[in-house]
Write an enzyme that holds these catalytic residues in place. Structure first.
Site, PDB file in Angstrom:
ATOM      1  N   ALA A  64     -10.699 -10.278 -27.354  1.00  0.00           N
ATOM      2  CA  ALA A  64      -9.338 -10.747 -27.211  1.00  0.00           C
ATOM      3  C   ALA A  64      -8.427 -10.690 -28.456  1.00  0.00           C
ATOM      4  O   ALA A  64      -9.038 -10.524 -29.650  1.00  0.00           O
ATOM      5  CB  ALA A  64      -9.835 -12.250 -26.752  1.00  0.00           C
ATOM      6  N   GLY A 107     -14.426 -10.007 -26.104  1.00  0.00           N
ATOM      7  CA  GLY A 107     -14.017  -9.979 -24.485  1.00  0.00           C
ATOM      8  C   GLY A 107     -14.241  -8.660 -24.130  1.00  0.00           C
ATOM      9  O   GLY A 107     -14.390  -8.209 -22.846  1.00  0.00           O
ATOM     10  N   GLU A 110     -17.659  -8.528 -22.736  1.00  0.00           N
ATOM     11  CA  GLU A 110     -17.708  -9.641 -21.805  1.00  0.00           C
ATOM     12  C   GLU A 110     -17.060  -8.712 -20.577  1.00  0.00           C
ATOM     13  O   GLU A 110     -17.593  -8.985 -19.109  1.00  0.00           O
ATOM     14  CB  GLU A 110     -16.957 -10.802 -21.956  1.00  0.00           C
ATOM     15  CG  GLU A 110     -17.808 -11.502 -22.822  1.00  0.00           C
ATOM     16  CD  GLU A 110     -17.016 -12.688 -23.454  1.00  0.00           C
ATOM     17  OE1 GLU A 110     -15.928 -12.613 -24.196  1.00  0.00           O
ATOM     18  OE2 GLU A 110     -17.511 -13.900 -23.108  1.00  0.00           O
ATOM     19  N   GLU A 130     -17.585 -13.676 -31.710  1.00  0.00           N
ATOM     20  CA  GLU A 130     -16.610 -14.994 -31.769  1.00  0.00           C
ATOM     21  C   GLU A 130     -17.126 -15.783 -32.616  1.00  0.00           C
ATOM     22  O   GLU A 130     -16.555 -16.510 -33.578  1.00  0.00           O
ATOM     23  CB  GLU A 130     -16.645 -15.598 -30.314  1.00  0.00           C
ATOM     24  CG  GLU A 130     -15.799 -14.765 -29.442  1.00  0.00           C
ATOM     25  CD  GLU A 130     -16.777 -13.454 -28.685  1.00  0.00           C
ATOM     26  OE1 GLU A 130     -17.856 -13.222 -29.132  1.00  0.00           O
ATOM     27  OE2 GLU A 130     -16.182 -13.210 -27.426  1.00  0.00           O
TER      28      GLU A 130
HETATM   29  N1  CAA Z   1      -7.390  -8.498 -32.154  1.00  0.00           N
HETATM   30  C1  CAA Z   1      -6.220  -8.188 -32.627  1.00  0.00           C
HETATM   31  N2  CAA Z   1      -6.149  -6.902 -33.083  1.00  0.00           N
HETATM   32  C2  CAA Z   1      -7.122  -6.358 -33.194  1.00  0.00           C
HETATM   33  C3  CAA Z   1      -8.236  -6.616 -32.947  1.00  0.00           C
HETATM   34  C4  CAA Z   1      -8.425  -7.991 -32.034  1.00  0.00           C
HETATM   35  N3  CAA Z   1      -9.651  -8.297 -31.505  1.00  0.00           N
HETATM   36  N4  CAA Z   1      -9.382  -5.756 -33.069  1.00  0.00           N
HETATM   37  C5  CAA Z   1      -8.820  -4.683 -33.773  1.00  0.00           C
HETATM   38  N5  CAA Z   1      -7.516  -5.072 -33.994  1.00  0.00           N
HETATM   39  C6  CAA Z   1      -6.106  -4.357 -34.542  1.00  0.00           C
HETATM   40  C7  CAA Z   1      -6.487  -4.533 -36.234  1.00  0.00           C
HETATM   41  O1  CAA Z   1      -5.899  -5.745 -36.764  1.00  0.00           O
HETATM   42  C8  CAA Z   1      -5.574  -3.213 -36.625  1.00  0.00           C
HETATM   43  O2  CAA Z   1      -4.422  -3.538 -36.651  1.00  0.00           O
HETATM   44  P1  CAA Z   1      -3.458  -3.286 -37.807  1.00  0.00           P
HETATM   45  O3  CAA Z   1      -3.517  -1.735 -38.257  1.00  0.00           O
HETATM   46  O4  CAA Z   1      -2.021  -3.740 -37.312  1.00  0.00           O
HETATM   47  O5  CAA Z   1      -3.988  -3.909 -38.818  1.00  0.00           O
HETATM   48  C9  CAA Z   1      -6.325  -2.300 -35.676  1.00  0.00           C
HETATM   49  O6  CAA Z   1      -6.399  -2.903 -34.455  1.00  0.00           O
HETATM   50  C10 CAA Z   1      -7.121  -1.361 -36.040  1.00  0.00           C
HETATM   51  O7  CAA Z   1      -8.239  -2.344 -36.328  1.00  0.00           O
HETATM   52  P2  CAA Z   1      -9.271  -2.123 -37.735  1.00  0.00           P
HETATM   53  O8  CAA Z   1      -8.263  -1.442 -39.001  1.00  0.00           O
HETATM   54  O9  CAA Z   1      -9.841  -3.292 -38.092  1.00  0.00           O
HETATM   55  O10 CAA Z   1     -10.144  -0.828 -37.271  1.00  0.00           O
HETATM   56  P3  CAA Z   1     -11.327  -0.864 -38.130  1.00  0.00           P
HETATM   57  O11 CAA Z   1     -11.862   0.467 -37.235  1.00  0.00           O
HETATM   58  O12 CAA Z   1     -11.604  -0.938 -39.441  1.00  0.00           O
HETATM   59  O13 CAA Z   1     -12.468  -1.830 -37.458  1.00  0.00           O
HETATM   60  C11 CAA Z   1     -13.441  -3.360 -35.614  1.00  0.00           C
HETATM   61  C12 CAA Z   1     -12.880  -2.075 -36.121  1.00  0.00           C
HETATM   62  C13 CAA Z   1     -14.691  -3.481 -36.166  1.00  0.00           C
HETATM   63  C14 CAA Z   1     -13.574  -3.451 -34.227  1.00  0.00           C
HETATM   64  C15 CAA Z   1     -12.624  -4.362 -36.253  1.00  0.00           C
HETATM   65  O14 CAA Z   1     -10.972  -4.290 -35.852  1.00  0.00           O
HETATM   66  C16 CAA Z   1     -12.773  -5.795 -35.425  1.00  0.00           C
HETATM   67  O15 CAA Z   1     -13.959  -6.467 -36.144  1.00  0.00           O
HETATM   68  N6  CAA Z   1     -12.054  -6.391 -34.616  1.00  0.00           N
HETATM   69  C17 CAA Z   1     -12.045  -7.724 -34.123  1.00  0.00           C
HETATM   70  C18 CAA Z   1     -13.417  -7.642 -33.246  1.00  0.00           C
HETATM   71  C19 CAA Z   1     -13.543  -9.205 -32.644  1.00  0.00           C
HETATM   72  O16 CAA Z   1     -13.880 -10.132 -33.739  1.00  0.00           O
HETATM   73  N7  CAA Z   1     -13.590  -9.383 -31.513  1.00  0.00           N
HETATM   74  C20 CAA Z   1     -13.698 -10.677 -30.925  1.00  0.00           C
HETATM   75  C21 CAA Z   1     -12.376 -11.353 -30.363  1.00  0.00           C
HETATM   76  S1  CAA Z   1     -12.729 -12.926 -29.828  1.00  0.00           S
HETATM   77  C22 CAA Z   1     -13.042 -12.752 -28.242  1.00  0.00           C
HETATM   78  O17 CAA Z   1     -12.909 -11.678 -27.851  1.00  0.00           O
HETATM   79  C23 CAA Z   1     -12.896 -14.196 -27.633  1.00  0.00           C
HETATM   80  C24 CAA Z   1     -13.517 -13.915 -26.044  1.00  0.00           C
HETATM   81  O18 CAA Z   1     -14.736 -14.472 -25.757  1.00  0.00           O
HETATM   82  C25 CAA Z   1     -12.452 -13.388 -25.077  1.00  0.00           C
END
Ligand code: CAA
Length: 256
Positions: A64, A107, A110, A130
């Protein structure tokens, strides 16, 4: 943010691609609304028999949209039900194959768990991070993981936020097959073709019966299966399938 294309040997496979590369396909409201609309369109259109859901080679979906969620308060997510329409995938009656390359986190995992079959690319990474951002899975993670893998694996994934590679996910039973990244979507479409060769009506019946195993007791599920099995004897496709076998020819399905 979503592309829908027609593919497969008989052009009856819907390939739905998550396409928000700037945020690794993070699931924002707009993307999820578009996904829901496309899924419902394919569900209604009888010319589509099977769906393949994929993302990019780098990310199926990174979860998400954390930046969108960061602004929300309890009332936004509770009263306005933040995840409205986000579970459309789990109500689709046609078979859905997830083709997961790269990150499928939160998500993203999921969404894959809502699909019927999960194929993974060798670079696939699953997980429920999460917990590391102060919340819990909200799209079925705590409910579907323990139904599809062991309690120990489900707890480990959801409590630690640890990631699971493609091979590990296969060993745990989340994924049925792993392929080289560039072959993944093609293999998913080949599987979709094999499914689409069968009667769409009977394919839906199998999906319905199998899904009931996750929602009922064994006895209720067996009763449901028996009734659905019996109901196939009221269909033209059951008659056609058995006649075609006896006459040594390919069946011609009419979905009736
Ligand atoms: N939400 C918003 N933006 C996200 C995102 C997310 N979940 N995942 C990645 N992005 C964005 C980053 O902010 C970045 O944007 P900017 O260039 O504008 O800064 C872009 O995508 C590229 O990401 P990274 O630079 O972080 O890329 P990376 O290769 O270094 O890392 C990653 C990749 C490990 C997936 C890392 O982006 C990450 O940890 N993302 C979040 C993962 C996460 O925690 N997901 C769970 C969300 S909560 C949820 O899903 C609730 C539910 O149950 C539905």
């Amino acid at each position: 943010m979503i592309t829908l294309s027609r593919t497969g040997a008989a052009e009856n496979v819907a390939l739905i691609t998550l396409n928000r590369p700037s945020a690794l396909n993070a699931l924002c409201r707009e993307l999820m609304l578009e996904l829901s609309e496309n899924l419902l369109k394919v569900e209604k259109d009888q010319s589509y028999h099977v769906i393949v859901l994929t993302g990019s080679e780098k990310a199926f979906a990174a979860g998400a949209d954390i930046k969108e969620m960061a602004k929300l308060e309890f009332a936004d997510v509770f009263e306005n039900d933040y995840f409205t329409n986000w579970d459309t995938l789990s109500h689709i009656t046609k078979p859905v194959i997830a083709a997961v390359n790269g990150f499928a986190l939160g998500g993203g995992t999921e969404l894959a768990l809502m699909c019927d079959i999960v194929y993974a690319g060798e670079n696939a990474i699953f997980g429920q991070p999460e917990i590391t951002i102060g919340t819990i899975p909200g799209l079925g993670g705590t409910q579907r993981w323990p139904r599809y893998v062991s309690k120990s694996v489900a707890m480990e994934i959801c409590l630690s936020g640890d990631r699971l590679g493609a091979q590990e996910a296969k060993e745990d039973g989340l994924v049925s097959k792993v392929f080289p990244v560039q072959q993944l979507v093609g293999e998913a479409v080949l599987l979709a073709d094999r499914i689409a060769k069968n009667s769409p009506l009977i394919v839906k019946t199998v999906k319905r019966s199998l899904n009931s195993a996750y929602q009922t007791s064994l006895n209720q599920g067996l009763e449901m299966e028996k009734q659905l099995f019996q109901s196939t004897f009221a269909t033209n496709d059951r008659r056609e399938g058995m006649s075609a076998f006896a006459e040594k020819r390919a069946p011609k399905w009419t979905s009736s």
